[in-house]
Design a protein around this motif. Structure first.
Motif, PDB file in Angstrom:
ATOM      1  N   PRO A 332      42.933  34.132  39.303  1.00 18.97           N
ATOM      2  CA  PRO A 332      44.144  33.675  39.986  1.00 18.97           C
ATOM      3  C   PRO A 332      43.873  32.974  41.321  1.00 18.97           C
ATOM      4  N   ASP A 333      42.765  33.357  41.990  1.00 18.04           N
ATOM      5  CA  ASP A 333      42.504  32.764  43.298  1.00 18.04           C
ATOM      6  C   ASP A 333      41.442  31.671  43.238  1.00 18.04           C
ATOM      7  N   GLY A 334      40.973  31.378  42.042  1.00 13.82           N
ATOM      8  CA  GLY A 334      39.819  30.499  41.918  1.00 13.82           C
ATOM      9  C   GLY A 334      40.189  29.044  41.960  1.00 13.82           C
ATOM     10  N   PRO A 336      36.049  29.342  43.398  1.00 13.47           N
ATOM     11  CA  PRO A 336      35.101  29.715  42.349  1.00 13.47           C
ATOM     12  C   PRO A 336      35.545  30.973  41.605  1.00 13.47           C
ATOM     13  N   CYS A 337      35.180  31.016  40.332  1.00 12.43           N
ATOM     14  CA  CYS A 337      35.527  32.169  39.506  1.00 12.43           C
ATOM     15  C   CYS A 337      34.251  32.915  39.128  1.00 12.43           C
ATOM     16  N   ALA A 338      34.428  34.052  38.489  1.00 13.15           N
ATOM     17  CA  ALA A 338      33.273  34.865  38.105  1.00 13.15           C
ATOM     18  C   ALA A 338      32.371  34.073  37.160  1.00 13.15           C
ATOM     19  N   PRO A 339      31.042  34.194  37.319  1.00  7.98           N
ATOM     20  CA  PRO A 339      30.135  33.435  36.457  1.00  7.98           C
ATOM     21  C   PRO A 339      30.174  33.895  34.999  1.00  7.98           C
ATOM     22  N   PHE A 343      33.116  39.760  34.582  1.00  7.33           N
ATOM     23  CA  PHE A 343      34.566  39.844  34.726  1.00  7.33           C
ATOM     24  C   PHE A 343      34.899  40.465  36.072  1.00  7.33           C
ATOM     25  N   ASN A 344      35.728  39.765  36.828  1.00  7.90           N
ATOM     26  CA  ASN A 344      36.039  40.159  38.202  1.00  7.90           C
ATOM     27  C   ASN A 344      37.156  41.202  38.195  1.00  7.90           C
ATOM     28  N   VAL A 345      36.819  42.438  38.566  1.00  9.20           N
ATOM     29  CA  VAL A 345      37.840  43.487  38.558  1.00  9.20           C
ATOM     30  C   VAL A 345      38.253  43.876  39.971  1.00  9.20           C
ATOM     31  N   SER A 346      37.984  43.012  40.941  1.00 10.53           N
ATOM     32  CA  SER A 346      38.220  43.432  42.327  1.00 10.53           C
ATOM     33  C   SER A 346      39.691  43.776  42.565  1.00 10.53           C
ATOM     34  N   LEU A 347      40.610  43.120  41.843  1.00 12.08           N
ATOM     35  CA  LEU A 347      42.034  43.421  42.056  1.00 12.08           C
ATOM     36  C   LEU A 347      42.380  44.844  41.618  1.00 12.08           C
TER      37      LEU A 347
HETATM   38  C1  LIG Z   1      37.214  38.133  42.521  1.00 15.15           C
HETATM   39  O1  LIG Z   1      38.623  38.141  42.633  1.00 15.15           O
HETATM   40  C2  LIG Z   1      39.062  38.208  43.979  1.00 15.15           C
HETATM   41  C3  LIG Z   1      40.562  38.348  43.932  1.00 15.15           C
HETATM   42  O2  LIG Z   1      41.137  37.422  43.063  1.00 15.15           O
HETATM   43  C4  LIG Z   1      38.618  36.959  44.723  1.00 15.15           C
HETATM   44  O3  LIG Z   1      39.043  37.030  46.072  1.00 15.15           O
HETATM   45  C5  LIG Z   1      37.109  36.883  44.667  1.00 15.15           C
HETATM   46  O4  LIG Z   1      36.680  35.679  45.268  1.00 15.15           O
HETATM   47  C6  LIG Z   1      36.625  36.929  43.238  1.00 15.15           C
HETATM   48  N1  LIG Z   1      35.180  37.016  43.223  1.00 15.15           N
HETATM   49  C7  LIG Z   1      34.405  36.231  42.463  1.00 15.15           C
HETATM   50  C8  LIG Z   1      32.939  36.436  42.560  1.00 15.15           C
HETATM   51  O5  LIG Z   1      34.867  35.361  41.743  1.00 15.15           O
END
Ligand SMILES: *[C@@H]1O[C@H](CO)[C@@H](O)[C@H](O)[C@H]1NC(C)=O
Ligand SMILES: *[C@@H]1O[C@H](CO)[C@@H](O)[C@H](O)[C@H]1NC(C)=O
Ligand SMILES: *[C@@H]1O[C@H](CO)[C@@H](O)[C@H](O)[C@H]1NC(C)=O
Ligand SMILES: *[C@@H]1O[C@H](CO)[C@@H](O)[C@H](O)[C@H]1NC(C)=O
Ligand SMILES: *[C@@H]1O[C@H](CO)[C@@H](O)[C@H](O)[C@H]1NC(C)=O
Ligand SMILES: *[C@@H]1O[C@H](CO)[C@@H](O)[C@H](O)[C@H]1NC(C)=O
Length: 515
Positions: A332-334, A336-339, A343-347
């Motif tokens: 949603p914020d990308g 950059p997104c996870a490689p 899978f990005n579970v930070s939320l």
């Molecule tokens: C993971 O998701 C968070 C929230 O959307 C974002 O801030 C963060 O940059 C993301 N991390 C990666 C490595 O994509």
């Protein structure tokens, strides 16, 4: 001949109509046999749907509430053996995979409430007991990245500079270092972390982390406070076992499309019955932060020959959002997104930069594995996530939920303690959770449910059809006989025209009504 004559004699002694009725009966039996054979699968479907649905007191409910299985969790921890070299000289981290540390579990459901609208709400209780079969003890000391600290520093990279500097001096005072040496038991079940403790004391109540301890499985050895509501399958079997609400929520509310955001998945132990090779199974796990789709891979057998289907995640399930359009909803914020392959579970993890992947970076960008030393190339048998289901009933026969936890560290030069910690996806541990096999009394019942219906169908409709044919043939023979006899009598005893039928007719068939 004598017997036949006897039977047919009775016929002749009775109504000829009765034998036509017998013919009709035989035909009806054959038709009924065919209808039964054709409808049998539907009848079985109705029976299965009724049997699997969760109702207070039913067998399926008992197995669901207190699964008669012995789940095991095998945990592998990546011990960092050159932490100083890595920080001071920029060497690649050298990891040593330790384990398995094995926990035998007991799962059950508590505070079960039927809602009366085809759903049931419950809490999950899990108990973990360390197994002596483990290759190591819970007291083994390991060196791993300091997750709370690196989470805080990585998050601070977009904050004001003075905040980062303040953070650095607090960490100085609290003597916080980028790597910690803790026991395996502490890493898993929790140790007091000075930063979390501080955060708990100073951060406003509403943003507070719920605990001051850090552990990868912290709080899991208990009745978890989360309330789950799932469909019982009573009103709609296609939703059997699927999540309706999780803590009152009907979606994750993290992802950008309804499809990605849905909770509609099973917990991995039961699925809607009548699974085909085209079915996509969905597994809900709050720690995965999404539902995981699973697709058919191959046919398998359990150790006592219950046939099952193996379902695995599709190859691109953790595909990179810039390569696979359907994954964009998870960024949603990308960018950059996870490689690729993570899978990005930070939320779902209080904004900690946690990336999940499959163990040994299976299906992920090989560069991730090569950025550290000591992780062997992934192997499908050892590192693939899979669930074996019994397709007719939707029961899980065997499962291995295999997941690796990685920390996505961002370099922050303003904080001197981590200034030399480069941008890296740092593997921390991986685990496989699940059941090896169901107890024999369950598998033998499943085997019966698979084996008996085809036999019953063949036996029932076969017996009916055979009975019908015997009756039909018998009746036809008798009718033919009667007709022949009548013909003979007519030929040898031609009646002169005008002769009274009462005297001349010797056909015994017509004597019946007068008796
Ligand atoms: C993971 O998701 C968070 C929230 O959307 C974002 O801030 C963060 O940059 C993301 N991390 C990666 C490595 O994509
Ligand atoms: C983990 O690595 C450290 C060195 O960094 C070592 O002292 C320790 O013994 C290792 N732990 C185990 C259980 O091998
Ligand atoms: C199931 O039925 C029993 C006996 O009727 C009752 O005591 C129990 O509370 C019921 N359980 C649920 C979850 O409704
Ligand atoms: C069923 O009832 C429960 C409790 O009232 C509610 O939370 C849930 O949303 C309802 N589910 C459906 C599908 O109506
Ligand atoms: C989990 O809790 C039980 C008691 O409820 C305890 O006996 C067991 O040792 C605990 N397991 C771990 C790994 O802490
Ligand atoms: C499973 O068992 C059946 C009968 O025992 C056998 O015919 C079949 O080939 C087996 N399938 C697999 C995948 O092993």
């Amino acid at each position: 001949m004598r017997v036949q004559r006897g039977i047919c004699g009775k016929l002749q002694g009775g109504f000829l109509r009765r034998w036509w009725a017998a013919v009709g009966g035989g035909v009806l039996m054959i038709i009924f046999a065919a209808v039964l054979a054709a409808l049998f699968p539907n009848i079985m479907e109705v029976i299965i749907n009724h049997e699997v649905a969760l109702r207070n007191g039913s067998r399926a409910y008992g197995w669901w509430k207190e699964p008669p299985v012995v789940p095991r969790m095998n945990i592998y921890i990546y011990n960092v053996t050159n932490a100083d070299e890595f920080l001071n000289n920029g060497a690649k981290p050298i990891l040593e995979e330790l384990g398995p540390y094995i926990y035998i579990q007991k799962w059950d459901k508590t505070n079960v409430v039927f809602n009366g609208n085809g759903t049931v709400t419950y809490n999950v209780r899990k108990r973990f007991v360390f197994s002596e079969e483990s290759s190591g003890s819970e007291d083994d000391l390991v060196v791993v990245p300091n997750v709370p600290m690196l989470s805080a520093t990585s998050q601070s990279r977009h904050a004001a500079r003075f905040l980062r500097l303040a953070m650095a001096s607090i960490m100085d005072i609290l003597k916080i270092k980028p790597f910690v040496e803790v026991s395996v038991g502490q890493l898993l079940w929790g140790y007091e972390d000075p930063l979390l403790k501080l955060a708990k004391d100073v951060v406003p109540k509403e943003q507070k982390l719920p605990y001051d301890q850090f552990g990868l499985l912290y709080g899991k050895n208990s009745t978890h406070p989360d309330r789950y509501t799932i469909f019982t399958g009573e009103s709609d079997i296609t939703k059997y076992g699927m999540m309706n609400r999780w803590n009152g929520k009907d979606a994750f509310h993290h992802w950008t499309t309804d499809d990605c955001d849905t909770l509609m998945g099973g917990d991995g132990s039961i699925f809607p019955p009548h699974i085909t090779k085209q079915t996509v199974l969905k597994v809900f796990d709050k720690d995965l932060c999404r539902t995981l789709p699973l697709i058919f891979k191959e046919e398998v057998n359990t150790s006592n020959d219950v046939p099952g289907y193996r379902f695995v995640p599709p190859k691109d399930v953790f595909g990179a959002a810039d390569r696979i359009a359907s994954q964009q909803c998870f960024c949603p914020d990308g960018p950059p997104c996870a490689p690729e392959g993570t899978f990005n579970v930070s939320l779902c993890q209080y904004d900690s930069p946690i990336l999940l992947s499959f163990p040994h970076f299976y299906l992920a960008d090989p560069a991730l594995r090569e950025s550290v030393i000591g992780i062997s190339p992934p192997e499908e048998e050892k590192h693939q996530f899979f669930i074996d289901v019994q397709p007719l009933m939707g029961t899980t026969l065997k499962a291995r939920a295999r997941v690796q936890i990685n920390l996505a560290v961002s370099q922050v030069r303003d904080i001197k303690q981590v200034a030399t910690f480069p941008d890296i996806i740092f593997p921390i541990m991986w685990f496989e959770d699940g059941v090896d096999e169901l107890p024999i009394h369950v598998t033998s019942l499943l085997k019966m449910a698979v084996d008996v219906p085809p036999i019953a169908r063949a036996a029932l409709s076969g017996a009916l059809a055979a009975g019908g044919i015997i009756v039909l043939i018998g009746a036809l023979i008798c009718l033919a006989r009667a007709a022949k006899r009548q013909e003979k009598l007519h030929l040898s005893n031609p009646l002169p025209p005008g002769t009274s039928m009462k005297q001349g007719n010797l056909n015994p068939a017509f004597q019946g009504p007068t008796k």
